[in-house]
Scaffold this active site. Structure first.
Site, short mmCIF file in Angstrom:
data_model
loop_
_atom_site.label_atom_id
_atom_site.label_comp_id
_atom_site.label_asym_id
_atom_site.label_seq_id
_atom_site.Cartn_x
_atom_site.Cartn_y
_atom_site.Cartn_z
N ASP A 36 -9.16 86.32 79.51
CA ASP A 36 -7.78 86.40 80.00
C ASP A 36 -6.84 86.42 78.79
O ASP A 36 -6.88 85.52 77.94
CB ASP A 36 -7.48 85.17 80.89
CG ASP A 36 -6.14 85.28 81.60
OD1 ASP A 36 -6.11 85.03 82.81
OD2 ASP A 36 -5.13 85.62 80.95
N ASP B 257 -4.64 91.83 82.91
CA ASP B 257 -5.01 91.17 81.64
C ASP B 257 -6.26 90.29 81.73
O ASP B 257 -6.47 89.46 80.87
CB ASP B 257 -3.83 90.35 81.10
CG ASP B 257 -3.74 88.96 81.70
OD1 ASP B 257 -4.08 88.80 82.88
OD2 ASP B 257 -3.36 88.04 80.97
N GLU B 258 -7.08 90.46 82.77
CA GLU B 258 -8.29 89.62 82.83
C GLU B 258 -9.48 90.38 83.39
O GLU B 258 -9.33 91.30 84.19
CB GLU B 258 -8.04 88.35 83.66
CG GLU B 258 -7.69 88.65 85.08
CD GLU B 258 -7.55 87.41 85.95
OE1 GLU B 258 -8.42 86.52 85.88
OE2 GLU B 258 -6.59 87.38 86.72
P1 TTP Z 1 -1.26 85.71 83.55
O1 TTP Z 1 -2.57 85.93 82.88
O2 TTP Z 1 -1.21 84.81 84.74
O3 TTP Z 1 -0.22 85.09 82.54
P2 TTP Z 1 -0.05 85.39 81.01
O4 TTP Z 1 -1.09 86.29 80.46
O5 TTP Z 1 1.36 85.82 80.77
O6 TTP Z 1 -0.18 83.93 80.39
P3 TTP Z 1 -1.49 83.08 80.16
O7 TTP Z 1 -1.58 82.87 78.69
O8 TTP Z 1 -1.22 81.81 80.91
O9 TTP Z 1 -2.64 83.85 80.71
O10 TTP Z 1 -0.62 87.09 83.98
C1 TTP Z 1 -0.79 88.28 83.21
C2 TTP Z 1 0.47 89.09 83.22
O11 TTP Z 1 0.83 89.41 84.57
C3 TTP Z 1 1.65 88.37 82.63
O12 TTP Z 1 1.73 88.52 81.22
C4 TTP Z 1 2.81 89.00 83.35
C5 TTP Z 1 2.26 89.41 84.69
N1 TTP Z 1 2.72 88.48 85.75
C6 TTP Z 1 3.89 88.79 86.45
O13 TTP Z 1 4.50 89.84 86.23
N2 TTP Z 1 4.34 87.91 87.39
C7 TTP Z 1 3.71 86.72 87.65
O14 TTP Z 1 4.15 85.94 88.52
C8 TTP Z 1 2.50 86.41 86.91
C9 TTP Z 1 1.77 85.10 87.14
C10 TTP Z 1 2.06 87.30 85.96
MG MG Z 2 -3.15 85.96 80.88
#
Ligand code: TTP
Ligand code: MG
Length: 354
Positions: free
Chosen positions: A8, A108-109
């Protein structure tokens, strides 16, 4: 042995923005919708923010105005989705090469089943470190990786240390890892489920694992059983490559051939609802709707409409299918009705804002 990796990316949208603008490195950065149109930052929602911004209490899903109150000095940037999608594609095609089986879960995962490549947990750890290093080198971005004997634990492990984390949960240490974690750490357990579990005096995953499974099933139905299995560290689901879906359709053969308008409308409404539920379930949006009619002589006619923009709402499906239905002015009775949605596009499931 079975070895699954969950990768992720860290604060993905904002990390890409920071990479494009090195001056922002180490600063609070907030990426959100509606920022460009609204200089006063009153509208819009935070998509994500850098870890520096998280220190102020800012998080995904929060109103931009609230984020602004928490840290007015943060850098507020609009969402550049095309860019993140391009970076995501590069990362995913890179990761795919390192897996026996690969499953992208969101922008992103991803899960990687690496079982045939690995003979020990130490090797698994080194393999994950190599992947982290390569992503850093190629993309200049950091990620967090969970390594475990199954998908759910791997996902929980990647969340365990963030950002730039690496958590290995060996088969023998599964119970230790899970027992003291809050139940909300289980993927899919939101505030509502957490409240219900709290009502049963279940706060930690260890308590959930030793709870009477029958009582959980009474409370949550089939899901109670699944929750109990996960709490015990059991998840048999396979890492599966998701083929891209080209269309989504539902059909129904009528009880008897008919031209009765009420029956036809009722059936088409039901089909519209079904296809809409499936669309939501798979996080898809569509541009084309077709209606298929099989007549009493088994001849088939279809009518289709392609919309200007992508769409995902039930009322559009309802309106257009009714209009298309009116185009079938044959005298013959109808045997079967169907609705197909095509020209599909995936949206991000966990994304609450676009
Ligand atoms: P995530 O992997 O949940 O968050 P992240 O990568 O920003 O942070 P983390 O380090 O905790 O993993 O989500 C991936 C992307 O999806 C995030 O960068 C932006 C998008 N996203 C949104 O647009 N709205 C949302 O509510 C969430 C949770 C994520
Ligand atoms: Mg993330």
């Amino acid at each position: 042995m079975k070895v699954i990796l969950h990768v992720d990316m860290d604060s993905f949208f904002s990390a890409v923005e920071v990479r494009e603008r090195p001056m922002l490195k180490g600063l609070p950065v907030v990426v959100g919708m509606g920022i460009e149109e609204d200089k006063e930052k009153k509208r819009g929602v935070v998509s994500t923010c850098s870890y520096e911004a998280r220190k102020y209490g800012i998080h995904s899903g929060m109103a931009i105005s609230e984020a602004y109150k928490l840290c007015s000095d943060a850098n507020f940037l609009p969402v550049n989705r095309a860019l993140y999608e391009k970076v995501s594609e590069e990362i995913m095609s890179f990761l795919r090469k390192y897996a026996d089986k690969f499953e992208q879960m969101s922008i992103d995962e991803a899960f990687l089943d690496v079982s045939t490549k690995i003979r020990s947990w130490q090797e698994a750890k080194e393999y994950a470190m190599m992947i982290k290093r390569e992503i850093k080198k190629k993309e200049g971005l950091s990620c967090s990786v969970g390594v475990a004997p199954n998908k759910t634990i791997a996902k929980m492990a990647s969340d365990f240390v963030k950002p730039d984390g690496l958590t290995v949960v060996e088969e023998e240490k599964l119970t230790d890892f899970l027992s003291n974690l809050d139940v909300k750490k289980i993927p899919g357990v939101g505030a509502k489920t957490e409240r219900v579990l709290k009502g049963l005096k279940i706060e930690k995953i260890g308590q959930l694992a030793s709870y009477d499974v029958q009582k959980l099933v009474e409370k949550f139905g089939k899901r109670g059983y699944k929750l109990h299995m996960i709490a015990k560290g059991i998840d048999e689901s396979e890492v599966e490559e998701r083929g891209e879906r080209k269309s989504l359709s539902r059909e129904m053969t009528l009880e008897e051939d008919t031209r009765d308008n009420n029956t036809l409308i009722e059936t088409i409404n039901e089909l519209a609802k079904d296809v809409y539920e499936a669309l939501k379930e798979e996080s898809l949006i569509f541009r084309t709707i077709s209606v298929k009619v099989k007549l009493e002589d088994f001849s088939i006619c279809t009518k289709a409409k392609t919309l200007k923009n992508f769409c995902s709402d039930l009322s559009t499906i309802n309106n257009i299918t009714k209009k298309l239905m009116r185009c079938f002015n044959e005298d013959k009775r109808i045997r079967l009705l169907g609705i197909k949605l095509s020209n599909l596009k995936k949206i991000d499931k966990k994304q609450k804002t676009f």
